[in-house]
Design a protein around this motif. Structure first.
Motif, mmCIF file in Angstrom:
data_model
loop_
_atom_site.group_PDB
_atom_site.id
_atom_site.type_symbol
_atom_site.label_atom_id
_atom_site.label_comp_id
_atom_site.label_asym_id
_atom_site.label_seq_id
_atom_site.Cartn_x
_atom_site.Cartn_y
_atom_site.Cartn_z
ATOM 1 N N PHE A 1 0.814 -1.104 0.053
ATOM 2 C CA PHE A 1 -0.009 0.151 -0.044
ATOM 3 C C PHE A 1 0.923 1.187 -0.109
ATOM 4 C CE2 PHE A 1 -1.816 3.313 2.447
ATOM 5 C CZ PHE A 1 -2.767 3.822 1.736
ATOM 6 N N ALA A 2 1.791 1.320 1.038
ATOM 7 C CA ALA A 2 2.773 2.424 0.935
ATOM 8 C C ALA A 2 3.249 2.677 -0.351
ATOM 9 C CB ALA A 2 3.791 2.431 1.933
ATOM 10 N N GLY A 3 3.837 1.656 -1.228
ATOM 11 C CA GLY A 3 4.373 1.842 -2.737
ATOM 12 C C GLY A 3 3.200 2.400 -3.451
ATOM 13 N N LEU A 4 2.041 1.798 -3.366
ATOM 14 C CA LEU A 4 1.027 2.186 -4.247
ATOM 15 C C LEU A 4 0.602 3.787 -3.954
ATOM 16 C CD1 LEU A 4 -1.446 -0.660 -4.397
ATOM 17 C CD2 LEU A 4 -0.220 0.172 -5.974
ATOM 18 N N PHE A 5 0.660 4.228 -2.728
ATOM 19 C CA PHE A 5 0.454 5.700 -2.334
ATOM 20 C C PHE A 5 1.740 6.491 -2.595
ATOM 21 C CE2 PHE A 5 -0.164 9.117 0.119
ATOM 22 C CZ PHE A 5 -1.490 9.260 0.424
ATOM 23 N N GLY B 1 -0.433 8.291 -4.702
ATOM 24 C CA GLY B 1 -1.571 8.853 -3.584
ATOM 25 C C GLY B 1 -2.043 10.592 -4.003
ATOM 26 N N THR B 2 -2.968 10.747 -3.413
ATOM 27 C CA THR B 2 -3.753 12.113 -3.609
ATOM 28 C C THR B 2 -3.346 13.050 -2.268
ATOM 29 O OG1 THR B 2 -5.768 11.250 -2.436
ATOM 30 C CG2 THR B 2 -5.575 10.953 -4.900
ATOM 31 N N ALA B 3 -2.623 12.774 -1.469
ATOM 32 C CA ALA B 3 -2.385 13.849 -0.172
ATOM 33 C C ALA B 3 -0.793 13.747 -0.254
ATOM 34 C CB ALA B 3 -2.858 12.896 1.081
ATOM 35 N N PRO B 4 -0.283 15.012 0.165
ATOM 36 C CA PRO B 4 1.102 15.314 -0.044
ATOM 37 C C PRO B 4 1.737 14.886 1.158
ATOM 38 C CG PRO B 4 -0.164 17.235 0.986
ATOM 39 C CD PRO B 4 -1.285 16.368 0.303
ATOM 40 N N ALA C 1 8.083 8.491 5.350
ATOM 41 C CA ALA C 1 7.324 8.774 6.278
ATOM 42 C C ALA C 1 6.147 7.654 6.353
ATOM 43 C CB ALA C 1 7.173 10.243 6.738
ATOM 44 N N LEU C 2 5.579 7.512 5.500
ATOM 45 C CA LEU C 2 4.162 6.883 5.244
ATOM 46 C C LEU C 2 4.638 5.170 5.573
ATOM 47 C CD1 LEU C 2 1.196 6.285 4.587
ATOM 48 C CD2 LEU C 2 1.795 6.315 2.141
ATOM 49 N N VAL D 1 4.598 0.426 8.159
ATOM 50 C CA VAL D 1 5.018 -0.876 8.662
ATOM 51 C C VAL D 1 5.066 -1.205 10.240
ATOM 52 C CG1 VAL D 1 7.405 -1.977 8.706
ATOM 53 C CG2 VAL D 1 6.499 -1.272 6.576
ATOM 54 N N SER D 2 5.406 0.086 10.913
ATOM 55 C CA SER D 2 5.550 -0.065 12.409
ATOM 56 C C SER D 2 4.043 -0.289 13.147
ATOM 57 C CB SER D 2 5.864 1.551 12.990
ATOM 58 O OG SER D 2 6.977 1.839 12.402
#
Length: 228
Positions: free
Chosen positions: A158-162, A166-169, A174-175, A180-181
């Motif tokens: 998901f982080a890779g896709l975002f 992603g539509t947010a800055p 950090a995401l 993962v944490s």
């Protein structure tokens, strides 16, 4: 883990939709050979259990919560192809009836949970099963390991896709760190639930558990591991 509408841009959502359609179509072709009179009722029970379990959230930290993804659990019980369809049906009902996860994000959610979650959980389970003694008690342990790894794996995807759409800055690094944490913690709960459920089924009807079908029977000494 449910991705709502508008979190990813249209091209990324369309791409994950294409991946989801391809994965589900392949599962539809492969599942009939896996289903028999024993497995079919269990598949329905698995889908029902995952649906109900995903409605229950447990606290993680900082006011956040997590819920069972169920991919590894379903894969161990009914096999990965059938599990892909079970989780897809759950996600479809949740999106259409309960607005849990957006309709435009349905392909993304299927990709993350019905494909990544199921198949990462299954592959890790098979690898762990090879390393553990070939006995019934090893199946819940291997299932728990697969479940634990599957959760942060879905979060990484998901982080890779975002990062791509992603539509947010939000900073990608950090995401990724945050996802993962938190999902490592959620993965612990996933592992516990998966291990307990698989242990209960193996203890009563090991013949119904797809992940236990290669246990030595009738004096066999070697476990044949087949990813079907």
């Amino acid at each position: 883990m449910h991705v709502p509408d508008a979190f990813l841009d249209a091209p990324t959502s369309l791409a994950t939709g294409g991946v989801a359609i391809a994965g589900v179509a392949l599962a539809l072709r492969r599942t009939p050979s896996d289903l028999d009179d024993r497995v079919a009722p269990l598949a329905g029970l698995v889908a029902t259990f995952v649906f109900a379990a995903q409605m229950l959230n447990f606290p993680v930290a900082g006011g956040t919560s997590g819920h069972l993804l169920g991919g590894a659990l379903a894969a161990v019980l009914v096999g990965p192809w059938t599990a892909t369809l079970c989780i897809t049906v759950v996600l479809l009902v949740q999106a259409l009836v309960f607005a849990d996860g957006g309709l435009t994000a349905l392909g993304t959610n299927v990709t993350l949970m019905a494909l990544v979650g199921v198949w990462v959980g299954w592959v890790v389970f098979v690898l762990a099963r090879r390393l553990l003694p070939a006995r019934p008690a090893s199946i819940p342990v291997a299932a728990a390991i697969g479940a634990f790894v599957s959760v942060p794996s879905s979060a990484v995807v998901f982080a890779g896709l975002f990062t791509l759409g992603g539509t947010a800055p939000v900073d990608g690094g950090a995401l990724l760190t945050a996802m993962v944490s938190w999902h490592l913690l959620i993965g612990i709960g996933e592992a516990v639930i998966t291990g307990l459920v698989v242990s209960a089924v193996v203890g009563v009807r090991p013949d119904l558990v797809r992940g236990a079908e290669h246990l030595p029977r009738g004096g066999a000494d070697v476990e044949a591991v087949v990813v079907r």
